[in-house]
Design a protein around this motif. Structure first.
Motif, PDB file in Angstrom:
ATOM      1  N   ASP A   1       5.725  16.362  -2.166  1.00  9.74           N
ATOM      2  CA  ASP A   1       6.576  15.969  -3.287  1.00  9.74           C
ATOM      3  C   ASP A   1       8.031  16.139  -2.901  1.00  9.74           C
ATOM      4  OD1 ASP A   1       8.043  15.943  -5.718  1.00  9.74           O
ATOM      5  OD2 ASP A   1       6.347  16.734  -6.822  1.00  9.74           O
ATOM      6  N   ALA A   2       8.838  15.113  -3.127  1.00  7.15           N
ATOM      7  CA  ALA A   2      10.257  15.156  -2.766  1.00  7.15           C
ATOM      8  C   ALA A   2      10.998  16.248  -3.522  1.00  7.15           C
ATOM      9  CB  ALA A   2      10.905  13.803  -3.043  1.00  7.15           C
ATOM     10  N   ALA A   3      10.453  16.747  -4.616  1.00  9.86           N
ATOM     11  CA  ALA A   3      11.128  17.774  -5.415  1.00  9.86           C
ATOM     12  C   ALA A   3      11.074  19.146  -4.743  1.00  9.86           C
ATOM     13  CB  ALA A   3      10.506  17.856  -6.809  1.00  9.86           C
ATOM     14  N   PHE A   4      10.135  19.350  -3.837  1.00  9.58           N
ATOM     15  CA  PHE A   4      10.011  20.640  -3.168  1.00  9.58           C
ATOM     16  C   PHE A   4      10.841  20.621  -1.889  1.00  9.58           C
ATOM     17  CE2 PHE A   4       5.746  20.469  -5.303  1.00  9.58           C
ATOM     18  CZ  PHE A   4       6.027  21.439  -6.237  1.00  9.58           C
ATOM     19  N   ILE A   5      11.934  21.381  -1.875  1.00  8.97           N
ATOM     20  CA  ILE A   5      12.847  21.394  -0.728  1.00  8.97           C
ATOM     21  C   ILE A   5      12.124  21.786   0.552  1.00  8.97           C
ATOM     22  CG2 ILE A   5      14.920  22.482   0.241  1.00  8.97           C
ATOM     23  CD1 ILE A   5      15.442  20.530  -2.083  1.00  8.97           C
ATOM     24  N   GLU A   6      11.199  22.737   0.472  1.00  4.06           N
ATOM     25  CA  GLU A   6      10.519  23.199   1.681  1.00  4.06           C
ATOM     26  C   GLU A   6       9.613  22.136   2.295  1.00  4.06           C
ATOM     27  OE1 GLU A   6       8.018  24.600  -1.861  1.00  4.06           O
ATOM     28  OE2 GLU A   6      10.125  24.568  -1.346  1.00  4.06           O
ATOM     29  N   LEU A   7       9.340  21.060   1.569  1.00  2.00           N
ATOM     30  CA  LEU A   7       8.506  19.991   2.104  1.00  2.00           C
ATOM     31  C   LEU A   7       9.330  18.760   2.489  1.00  2.00           C
ATOM     32  CD1 LEU A   7       5.376  20.152  -0.250  1.00  2.00           C
ATOM     33  CD2 LEU A   7       5.641  21.085   2.041  1.00  2.00           C
ATOM     34  N   ALA A   8      10.627  18.944   2.660  1.00  2.00           N
ATOM     35  CA  ALA A   8      11.487  17.817   3.014  1.00  2.00           C
ATOM     36  C   ALA A   8      10.959  17.122   4.270  1.00  2.00           C
ATOM     37  CB  ALA A   8      12.917  18.294   3.232  1.00  2.00           C
ATOM     38  N   GLY A   9      10.915  15.815   4.239  1.00  2.00           N
ATOM     39  CA  GLY A   9      10.424  15.040   5.370  1.00  2.00           C
ATOM     40  C   GLY A   9       8.931  14.837   5.375  1.00  2.00           C
ATOM     41  N   GLU A  10       8.224  15.416   4.418  1.00  2.00           N
ATOM     42  CA  GLU A  10       6.777  15.272   4.380  1.00  2.00           C
ATOM     43  C   GLU A  10       6.306  14.291   3.313  1.00  2.00           C
ATOM     44  OE1 GLU A  10       4.489  18.857   4.491  1.00  2.00           O
ATOM     45  OE2 GLU A  10       5.769  19.761   5.995  1.00  2.00           O
ATOM     46  N   GLU A  11       7.255  13.584   2.685  1.00  2.00           N
ATOM     47  CA  GLU A  11       6.857  12.622   1.675  1.00  2.00           C
ATOM     48  C   GLU A  11       6.066  11.488   2.324  1.00  2.00           C
ATOM     49  OE1 GLU A  11      10.336  14.807   0.414  1.00  2.00           O
ATOM     50  OE2 GLU A  11      10.216  13.390   2.035  1.00  2.00           O
ATOM     51  N   PRO A  12       5.152  10.906   1.562  1.00  2.00           N
ATOM     52  CA  PRO A  12       4.405   9.768   2.087  1.00  2.00           C
ATOM     53  C   PRO A  12       5.314   8.550   2.257  1.00  2.00           C
ATOM     54  CG  PRO A  12       3.318  10.722   0.160  1.00  2.00           C
ATOM     55  CD  PRO A  12       4.673  11.333   0.253  1.00  2.00           C
ATOM     56  N   VAL A  13       5.026   7.751   3.273  1.00  2.00           N
ATOM     57  CA  VAL A  13       5.706   6.487   3.512  1.00  2.00           C
ATOM     58  C   VAL A  13       4.625   5.420   3.627  1.00  2.00           C
ATOM     59  CG1 VAL A  13       7.116   5.151   5.129  1.00  2.00           C
ATOM     60  CG2 VAL A  13       7.678   7.539   4.668  1.00  2.00           C
TER      61      VAL A  13
ATOM     62  N   GLY B   1       2.663  12.466  -3.243  1.00  2.00           N
ATOM     63  CA  GLY B   1       1.336  12.015  -2.863  1.00  2.00           C
ATOM     64  C   GLY B   1       0.560  13.114  -2.169  1.00  2.00           C
ATOM     65  N   PHE B   2      -0.751  12.882  -2.011  1.00  2.00           N
ATOM     66  CA  PHE B   2      -1.582  13.794  -1.228  1.00  2.00           C
ATOM     67  C   PHE B   2      -2.599  12.963  -0.469  1.00  2.00           C
ATOM     68  CE2 PHE B   2      -4.064  13.397  -5.067  1.00  2.00           C
ATOM     69  CZ  PHE B   2      -5.380  13.401  -4.625  1.00  2.00           C
TER      70      PHE B   2
ATOM     71  N   HIS C   1      -4.348 -11.111   3.874  1.00  2.00           N
ATOM     72  CA  HIS C   1      -4.563  -9.708   3.547  1.00  2.00           C
ATOM     73  C   HIS C   1      -3.247  -8.994   3.273  1.00  2.00           C
ATOM     74  CE1 HIS C   1      -8.830  -9.535   4.586  1.00  2.00           C
ATOM     75  NE2 HIS C   1      -8.500 -10.493   5.429  1.00  2.00           N
ATOM     76  N   TYR C   2      -3.285  -8.113   2.290  1.00  2.32           N
ATOM     77  CA  TYR C   2      -2.212  -7.156   2.048  1.00  2.32           C
ATOM     78  C   TYR C   2      -2.632  -5.925   2.837  1.00  2.32           C
ATOM     79  CZ  TYR C   2       0.834  -3.946  -0.528  1.00  2.32           C
ATOM     80  OH  TYR C   2       1.778  -3.019  -0.875  1.00  2.32           O
ATOM     81  N   LEU C   3      -1.883  -5.613   3.880  1.00  2.00           N
ATOM     82  CA  LEU C   3      -2.228  -4.515   4.778  1.00  2.00           C
ATOM     83  C   LEU C   3      -1.209  -3.407   4.596  1.00  2.00           C
ATOM     84  CD1 LEU C   3      -4.170  -3.681   7.082  1.00  2.00           C
ATOM     85  CD2 LEU C   3      -2.567  -4.759   8.672  1.00  2.00           C
ATOM     86  N   LYS C   4      -1.684  -2.222   4.237  1.00  2.00           N
ATOM     87  CA  LYS C   4      -0.804  -1.094   3.960  1.00  2.00           C
ATOM     88  C   LYS C   4      -1.202   0.089   4.832  1.00  2.00           C
ATOM     89  CE  LYS C   4      -0.957   0.419  -0.281  1.00  2.00           C
ATOM     90  NZ  LYS C   4      -0.759   0.991  -1.622  1.00  2.00           N
ATOM     91  N   PHE C   5      -0.205   0.674   5.505  1.00  2.00           N
ATOM     92  CA  PHE C   5      -0.383   1.894   6.286  1.00  2.00           C
ATOM     93  C   PHE C   5       0.321   3.019   5.539  1.00  2.00           C
ATOM     94  CE2 PHE C   5      -0.673  -1.567   9.251  1.00  2.00           C
ATOM     95  CZ  PHE C   5      -1.721  -1.210  10.070  1.00  2.00           C
ATOM     96  N   ILE C   6      -0.303   4.190   5.499  1.00  2.00           N
ATOM     97  CA  ILE C   6       0.288   5.341   4.812  1.00  2.00           C
ATOM     98  C   ILE C   6       0.393   6.490   5.808  1.00  2.00           C
ATOM     99  CG2 ILE C   6       0.086   6.958   2.895  1.00  2.00           C
ATOM    100  CD1 ILE C   6      -1.672   4.798   1.501  1.00  2.00           C
ATOM    101  N   MET C   7       1.583   7.085   5.863  1.00  4.66           N
ATOM    102  CA  MET C   7       1.849   8.172   6.809  1.00  4.66           C
ATOM    103  C   MET C   7       2.848   9.131   6.192  1.00  4.66           C
ATOM    104  SD  MET C   7       4.040   5.555   9.108  1.00  4.66           S
ATOM    105  CE  MET C   7       2.732   4.413   8.772  1.00  4.66           C
ATOM    106  N   GLN C   8       3.111  10.237   6.855  1.00  8.90           N
ATOM    107  CA  GLN C   8       4.158  11.154   6.404  1.00  8.90           C
ATOM    108  C   GLN C   8       5.473  10.759   7.056  1.00  8.90           C
ATOM    109  OE1 GLN C   8       3.078  15.200   7.134  1.00  8.90           O
ATOM    110  NE2 GLN C   8       1.715  15.293   5.385  1.00  8.90           N
TER     111      GLN C   8
END
Length: 106
Positions: free
Chosen positions: A54-66, A45-46, A4-11
């Motif tokens: 979105d990494a382009a929005f400074i106010e959302l720094a650290g909230e990009e998906p990982v 991402g959403f 299996h390819y197992l993927k976890f998505i988080m902020q």
């Protein structure tokens, strides 16, 4: 090998036990003896909330998906998911049947 390819998505900003969640997940997988895993930062991402991160929005720094990804045997996938269920963490994951192997070095 089939597995299996197992993927976890988080902020990116999510933490557990004093570590970024993606780092904690990789460390725990290594402690369990899994063969490997990787973390990737998305540029945008959403999720279920519908909020665009979105990494382009400074106010959302650290909230990009990982994404934290693994290629695992059925047994390793079961072992990791069972372990994570006991932590009571809320994690979103995707599991896709996969074929994987190594080339060269034979």
């Amino acid at each position: 090998m089939q597995g299996h390819y197992l993927k976890f998505i988080m902020q990116e900003k999510e933490h557990h036990q004093g570590l970024p969640l993606y780092e904690w997940l990789l460390r725990e997988a290594r402690k369990l003896g899994l063969p490997g895993g990787s973390a990737f930062r998305a540029i945008a991402g959403f999720g279920h909330s519908g909020v665009l991160h979105d990494a382009a929005f400074i106010e959302l720094a650290g909230e990009e998906p990982v994404e934290v990804v693994f290629a695992l045997s059925d047994a390793d996938k079961t072992r990791l998911l069972d372990y994570l269920r006991h932590t009571k963490l809320q994690l979103f994951y995707v599991s896709i049947p996969a074929e994987f192997d190594r080339l060269g070095g034979e």
